[in-house]
Scaffold this motif. Structure first.
Motif, PDB file in Angstrom:
ATOM      1  N   PHE B 593      11.307  35.691 107.636  1.00 55.44           N
ATOM      2  CA  PHE B 593      11.559  36.974 108.314  1.00 55.44           C
ATOM      3  C   PHE B 593      12.023  38.020 107.321  1.00 55.44           C
ATOM      4  N   ASP B 594      12.981  37.616 106.494  1.00 57.46           N
ATOM      5  CA  ASP B 594      13.515  38.549 105.512  1.00 57.46           C
ATOM      6  C   ASP B 594      12.434  39.066 104.591  1.00 57.46           C
ATOM      7  N   ALA B 595      11.509  38.154 104.226  1.00 58.72           N
ATOM      8  CA  ALA B 595      10.489  38.542 103.255  1.00 58.72           C
ATOM      9  C   ALA B 595       9.524  39.567 103.847  1.00 58.72           C
ATOM     10  N   MET B 596       9.464  39.611 105.177  1.00 59.66           N
ATOM     11  CA  MET B 596       8.466  40.485 105.784  1.00 59.66           C
ATOM     12  C   MET B 596       9.053  41.794 106.290  1.00 59.66           C
ATOM     13  N   ARG B 597      10.224  42.156 105.787  1.00 61.02           N
ATOM     14  CA  ARG B 597      10.851  43.399 106.243  1.00 61.02           C
ATOM     15  C   ARG B 597       9.954  44.605 106.027  1.00 61.02           C
ATOM     16  N   GLU B 598       9.234  44.606 104.912  1.00 56.12           N
ATOM     17  CA  GLU B 598       8.426  45.783 104.592  1.00 56.12           C
ATOM     18  C   GLU B 598       7.009  45.665 105.108  1.00 56.12           C
ATOM     19  N   THR B 599       6.696  44.490 105.642  1.00 52.06           N
ATOM     20  CA  THR B 599       5.312  44.294 106.081  1.00 52.06           C
ATOM     21  C   THR B 599       5.075  45.057 107.383  1.00 52.06           C
ATOM     22  N   PRO B 600       3.890  45.632 107.562  1.00 50.32           N
ATOM     23  CA  PRO B 600       3.585  46.286 108.841  1.00 50.32           C
ATOM     24  C   PRO B 600       3.707  45.275 109.975  1.00 50.32           C
ATOM     25  N   ALA B 602       2.188  44.610 112.628  1.00 52.62           N
ATOM     26  CA  ALA B 602       1.034  43.858 113.122  1.00 52.62           C
ATOM     27  C   ALA B 602       0.771  42.613 112.295  1.00 52.62           C
ATOM     28  N   GLN B 603       1.206  42.628 111.010  1.00 49.84           N
ATOM     29  CA  GLN B 603       0.916  41.498 110.145  1.00 49.84           C
ATOM     30  C   GLN B 603       2.070  40.539 109.995  1.00 49.84           C
ATOM     31  N   ARG B 604       3.165  40.776 110.729  1.00 50.32           N
ATOM     32  CA  ARG B 604       4.323  39.913 110.534  1.00 50.32           C
ATOM     33  C   ARG B 604       4.134  38.611 111.280  1.00 50.32           C
ATOM     34  N   LYS B 605       3.635  37.616 110.545  1.00 54.12           N
ATOM     35  CA  LYS B 605       3.384  36.325 111.176  1.00 54.12           C
ATOM     36  C   LYS B 605       4.002  35.240 110.322  1.00 54.12           C
ATOM     37  N   VAL B 606       4.621  34.259 110.974  1.00 55.94           N
ATOM     38  CA  VAL B 606       5.104  33.073 110.275  1.00 55.94           C
ATOM     39  C   VAL B 606       4.353  31.885 110.845  1.00 55.94           C
ATOM     40  N   GLU B 607       3.650  31.173 109.965  1.00 56.96           N
ATOM     41  CA  GLU B 607       2.848  30.040 110.423  1.00 56.96           C
ATOM     42  C   GLU B 607       3.495  28.734 109.994  1.00 56.96           C
ATOM     43  N   ILE B 608       3.760  27.866 110.985  1.00 57.81           N
ATOM     44  CA  ILE B 608       4.375  26.569 110.685  1.00 57.81           C
ATOM     45  C   ILE B 608       3.348  25.491 111.001  1.00 57.81           C
ATOM     46  N   THR B 609       3.072  24.646 110.000  1.00 59.98           N
ATOM     47  CA  THR B 609       2.117  23.565 110.262  1.00 59.98           C
ATOM     48  C   THR B 609       2.744  22.233 109.879  1.00 59.98           C
ATOM     49  N   THR B 610       2.338  21.182 110.607  1.00 60.64           N
ATOM     50  CA  THR B 610       2.742  19.823 110.224  1.00 60.64           C
ATOM     51  C   THR B 610       1.482  19.000 110.081  1.00 60.64           C
ATOM     52  N   SER B 611       1.523  18.059 109.122  1.00 64.00           N
ATOM     53  CA  SER B 611       0.364  17.162 108.997  1.00 64.00           C
ATOM     54  C   SER B 611       0.792  15.933 108.220  1.00 64.00           C
ATOM     55  N   ASP B 624       4.568  32.715 105.196  1.00 65.83           N
ATOM     56  CA  ASP B 624       4.801  34.060 105.713  1.00 65.83           C
ATOM     57  C   ASP B 624       3.822  35.025 105.043  1.00 65.83           C
ATOM     58  N   HIS B 625       3.850  36.261 105.520  1.00 68.38           N
ATOM     59  CA  HIS B 625       2.974  37.297 104.951  1.00 68.38           C
ATOM     60  C   HIS B 625       3.807  38.392 104.331  1.00 68.38           C
ATOM     61  N   GLY B 626       4.843  37.985 103.660  1.00 69.53           N
ATOM     62  CA  GLY B 626       5.758  38.970 103.100  1.00 69.53           C
ATOM     63  C   GLY B 626       5.428  39.299 101.661  1.00 69.53           C
ATOM     64  N   ILE B 627       6.497  39.559 100.889  1.00 65.28           N
ATOM     65  CA  ILE B 627       6.279  40.046  99.535  1.00 65.28           C
ATOM     66  C   ILE B 627       6.092  38.930  98.524  1.00 65.28           C
ATOM     67  N   GLY B 628       6.214  37.676  98.920  1.00 65.42           N
ATOM     68  CA  GLY B 628       6.046  36.580  97.968  1.00 65.42           C
ATOM     69  C   GLY B 628       7.158  36.589  96.937  1.00 65.42           C
ATOM     70  N   PHE B 629       6.968  35.822  95.886  1.00 67.95           N
ATOM     71  CA  PHE B 629       7.979  35.800  94.828  1.00 67.95           C
ATOM     72  C   PHE B 629       7.292  35.804  93.475  1.00 67.95           C
ATOM     73  N   PRO B 630       7.972  36.327  92.433  1.00 64.78           N
ATOM     74  CA  PRO B 630       7.359  36.395  91.111  1.00 64.78           C
ATOM     75  C   PRO B 630       7.116  35.001  90.551  1.00 64.78           C
ATOM     76  N   GLU B 631       5.963  34.816  89.878  1.00 63.23           N
ATOM     77  CA  GLU B 631       5.567  33.503  89.377  1.00 63.23           C
ATOM     78  C   GLU B 631       6.635  32.844  88.523  1.00 63.23           C
ATOM     79  N   GLU B 632       7.281  33.646  87.675  1.00 65.55           N
ATOM     80  CA  GLU B 632       8.227  33.020  86.750  1.00 65.55           C
ATOM     81  C   GLU B 632       9.495  32.542  87.459  1.00 65.55           C
ATOM     82  N   ALA B 633       9.674  32.969  88.710  1.00 65.13           N
ATOM     83  CA  ALA B 633      10.865  32.497  89.428  1.00 65.13           C
ATOM     84  C   ALA B 633      10.617  31.168  90.114  1.00 65.13           C
TER      85      ALA B 633
END
Lengths: 213, 689
Positions: B593-600, B602-611, B624-633
């Motif tokens: 949720f936090d990551a998607m603060r800036e997302t429009p 309509a696109q704020r979706k969190v998908e949970i899958t189990t397998s 999530d469809h948020g801002i992601g995180f920098p690769e080096e982190a």
């Protein structure tokens, strides 16, 4: 005193609220309709009578504030009472500034809610009354001929017949005749009454015919 | 050679080299002078003890002194003693009017004797040569005292006969030469070698008592020898020849090699002095025979004594080593909180170290036995400990077992005992040795750590509840509003007198349902934040996900995010703590949720899958469809105190990882295609019972 033909709408996504509120309103003698979402409500035809909306602020899809905005844009007449599970002051201020009757946190004291509903409905009824009267008065002015209208506009500015004649370029006598007919058609006996009627119809004095508002 | 430590070492070595260089500077000179003096004086003595007409003396010291010098110096410096002996030899021989050819010949044969002896000995024994081991003494006697004189005697006798110096046959000269050189080698060389090794340091360490004892010994020895070799006539019992023996033994036992070799030398000198004056028990035959008997007597005394002295030295060293080892073990055991114990079954004795006595609470005279030991073990652990010991006794011989000790004052200690049964030569159990290690400190520390970790996890859950508080309040306020409205409506119905009982029933049922709903939210919160033991149970992850989604729904609304689940059918069960798994999911979802603060919106979706993931694990992912995180982190995401949120503490993911690790699971994260991040964690499948 419940205005006749009034209807209370409940718009909330929570079934407990809808049921509880519904019973409360029924117990207090109101007629109500409940809707699961703002979109559902907007799909209903406008009710021709005093109406009050009890709206939850937080709903999936179009929320309470969005509904208020939409109604304002569409120039609807419903009065809004907001209820919310967690109130915050900015939202409350925004809602009140945009014309809501009240903003109540859940759980709300039932008496207070009914009080709000009463106020909302009477406001709604008054608004409708004024709107109806205004329209009636406007219709009266439609009975005037364009010339009569012009004379009337100048008369309400406080000009004497002579001056009116001078403005229009006609004879004083003609002005007197027109003036008499205006008074008769509009059903007023004095200039002050005429002025009040003009104000009620919200016609600007000395405005052009085309720009009758 | 840049670091200070390295340069310190380099200069240290440098100074040592300088010192030894300096030492070498005066040592050769000292060596040369002492060899010269010794050779000269010894030769003089030897001449004094010569039997005319044979040009051989009873005792010829110079060769032995040369041998000692060669044994004490490094091979590359052997030229020094040899060269120093030459002038001494010349001097002495010339003074005695010996013809030059003989002088030369004798020098050659003397040097040969020393070289043969020293060469062979040094082949077997590296410097420093000490006569403190049986092997060393044997080598010395064989090569230095036997082979050297033996071979050089051939040379010597040959030279004498060749030069017609003196009378007597080849073999006579050979025999006399052999025996006197052997005697000298046995009595003089050991004394010099023993005294010169260890040098001055030895003399500084002698206590007053030792000086006193040595003085008495010396006195006794001299007196006895004097009496034996001067006053006793040859008709006395030969038993009296043994008189010096007690003093020689005293010297060997109390003063080791040094004492023995010095004592032998003294007796030898006294004997020969007496012989020279025609006294003592060896004076009734011809001079050569007397000399021979005396030499044989002295040789047969010297050799066993040298061996005895070596034995004594060995024994002392072993004792010293043992004592040192005992002390070291004792120190190590004390420092490391060990208790050592042994039980000797054959002798029926037991020993436990002081620490062990304290630990187990054994009285000073209490006999050790398995029963006494087991009596102090915690009742719940007794059987396990006894079984372990029995198993060792009848089979594996070694055991290791952890258990608790219940002390008299009620304290509980955690110990680990390791024991081993030893067999004697007949293959029977003879001894039990063991170590008991007190690990109470560690156990308590681990317990403490575990409690702290659980508390951290709990506080994290409290924080999560705090983050969700707005949504949670909303969840409680809804049913409360319902209850209040329904109750008020009910009252109004009753007041109006217009009571529809069916309606009232429905109304009251709704109130109950709403009350339960509110109660569930409250107990959900309580479960998350209360203290309690982690409880593993069989979990259906799909159900857990559904519960969490329901719990977090209000919060999702608040953030205008949509939650989607895609749960695999027939998902195997896992064994985990319900609250902790909920905590993991909550954490990941709230982060989404936090990551998607800036997302429009309509696109704020969190998908949970189990397998199911392969054979052993179940994988759950939150995308999530948020801002992601920098690769080096990516490596640091799950570190403590790492956060990309401005007000974040950075503990959430670290705790999530530690929860998963304690369940033998894993967690990883990556940036998802199309934007946003995906976190996935695995949990091991619980095998069906």
């Amino acid at each position: 005193m419940i205005p006749s033909n009034s209807l209370v709408f409940i718009v909330d996504d929570d079934p407990s609220i809808r049921k509880g509120l519904g019973r409360l309103l029924r117990a207090a003698g109101y007629v109500h309709e409940a809707f699961n979402s703002a979109i559902e409500f907007l799909g209903r035809a406008v009710h021709p009578g005093p109406s009050c909306l009890i709206v939850d602020v937080r709903m999936p899809g179009l929320d309470g504030m969005g509904l208020q905005e939409t109604l304002i844009r569409r120039r609807r007449d419903e009065e809004l009472v907001f209820i919310t599970g967690h109130g915050d002051i900015p939202t409350c201020a925004q809602a009140m500034k945009a014309g809501a009757v009240d903003f109540l946190p859940k759980p709300f004291p039932p008496d207070e809610l009914l009080d709000c509903v009463e106020r909302a409905l009477s406001r709604s009824a008054n608004k409708r009354k004024h709107a109806a009267e205004k329209q009636k008065t406007r219709d009266l002015f439609d009975l005037l001929t364009p010339r009569e209208f012009e004379v009337m506009q100048l008369v309400v500015t406080g000009l004497l017949n002579k001056q009116v004649a001078g403005e229009l370029g006609t004879a004083e006598k003609t002005v007197k005749v027109h003036r008499g007919r205006v008074m008769q058609k509009l059903g007023v006996r004095s200039v002050p009454d005429l002025v009040r009627l003009v104000e009620k119809a919200a016609i600007t004095p000395a405005a052009r015919y085309e720009t009758k508002v | 050679m840049n670091s200070p430590a390295a340069s310190f070492e380099a200069s240290d070595v440098q100074s040592q080299e300088d010192a030894s260089n300096a030492a070498l500077d005066w040592r050769p000179l000292f060596l040369a002078c002492s060899v010269f003096a010794g050779y000269y004086l010894g030769a003089k003595l030897g001449f004094a003890l010569t039997f005319h007409p044979h040009p051989v003396s009873v005792l010829w010291p110079p060769n032995s002194i040369l041998l000692a010098a060669l044994l004490l110096t490094p091979r590359r410096a052997w030229w020094i003693p040899l060269l120093a002996a030459l002038p001494a030899h010349l001097l002495v021989q010339l003074q005695s009017n010996v013809p030059p050819e003989m002088i030369f010949c004798w020098f050659v044969s003397n040097c040969c004797e020393a070289l043969i002896g020293a060469g062979c000995i040094r082949y077997f024994i590296p410097r420093p040569v000490r006569l403190d081991r049986l092997g060393n003494v044997a080598i010395f006697c064989l090569f230095g005292a036997t082979l050297g004189p033996f071979l050089s005697s051939f040379l010597d006798a040959g030279f004498v006969v060749l030069n017609h110096w003196g009378t007597g046959s080849y073999w006579e000269i050979w025999r006399i030469r052999f025996s006197s050189n052997t005697l000298a080698a046995l009595t003089i060389t050991p004394c010099i070698v023993t005294a010169a090794t260890d040098g001055i340091a030895f003399w500084k360490n002698i206590s007053r008592r030792q000086w006193l004892e040595g003085g008495c010994l010396l006195l006794g020895l001299v007196v006895i020898s004097f009496v034996l070799f001067n006053e006793i006539t040859s008709e006395a019992d030969s038993a009296l020849l043994y008189m010096p023996l007690p003093f020689l033994l005293w010297a060997a036992v109390r003063f080791g090699s040094r004492g023995a070799t010095a004592a032998i030398l003294i007796v030898t000198l006294m004997a020969i002095w007496g012989l020279a004056h025609g006294n003592g028990p060896f004076s009734e035959n011809s001079a050569e025979t007397n000399a021979l008997y005396a030499q044989l007597f002295l040789i047969f005394m010297a050799v066993p004594l040298l061996f005895l002295a070596a034995l004594i030295e060995e024994r002392n060293k072993v004792e010293g080593t043992l004592r040192e080892r005992d002390e070291r073990i004792g120190l190590a055991a004390e420092t490391a909180n060990f208790a050592l114990w042994t039980i000797d079954f054959e002798r029926g004795e037991g020993w436990v170290s002081d620490k062990g006595r304290d630990l187990f609470g054994f009285g000073p005279n209490e006999p050790l036995s398995r029963a006494a030991f087991l009596g102090r073990v915690h009742p719940d652990d007794r059987d396990a400990v006894n079984d372990a010991i029995e198993q060792a006794r009848t089979g594996s011989l070694a055991f290791e077992i952890g258990y608790r000790l219940l002390r008299q004052d009620g304290d509980v200690c955690w110990l680990i005992s390791r024991g081993r049964y030893l067999r004697n030569d007949h293959g029977e159990i003879s001894e039990l040795i063991g170590v008991a290690i007190d690990i109470t400190g560690q156990v308590k520390a681990n317990l403490e750590l575990r409690l702290q970790r659980e508390e951290m996890a709990r506080l994290s859950r409290v924080a999560v509840m705090g983050e969700m508080s707005a949504a949670l309040a909303h969840e409680i306020n809804q049913p409360l509003a319902g209850i209040v409205s329904n109750a008020s409506a009910g009252q109004r119905f009753i007041d109006r007198g217009n009571v529809d009982l069916q309606e009232l029933r429905e109304l009251l049922a709704d109130i109950s349902a709403d009350g339960r709903r509110a109660g569930n939210v409250v107990s959900g919160i309580r479960n998350m934040v209360k203290k309690g033991e982690a409880a593993r149970q069989r979990l259906d992850l799909n159900q857990v996900v559904k519960n969490v989604v329901q719990m977090v729904n209000p919060d999702a609304l608040l953030h205008s995010c949509e939650l989607q689940t895609s749960l695999a059918a027939d998902l195997p069960a896992v064994e985990a703590d319900l609250i902790q798994v909920q905590q993991v999911l909550l954490n990941l979802i709230l982060n989404a949720f936090d990551a998607m603060r800036e997302t429009p919106i309509a696109q704020r979706k969190v998908e949970i899958t189990t397998s199911r993931n392969g054979e052993d694990t179940v994988i759950t992912s939150v995308r999530d469809h948020g801002i992601g995180f920098p690769e080096e982190a990516n490596d640091r995401l799950f570190e403590q105190f790492f956060t990309t949120k401005p007000e974040g503490l950075g503990m959430g993911l670290a705790i999530v990882r530690s929860i998963l690790e304690s369940h033998a699971g894993t967690i990883a994260a990556e940036n998802a295609e199309g934007g946003g991040a995906r976190f996935h964690f695995t949990l091991p499948i619980q095998p069906t019972v």
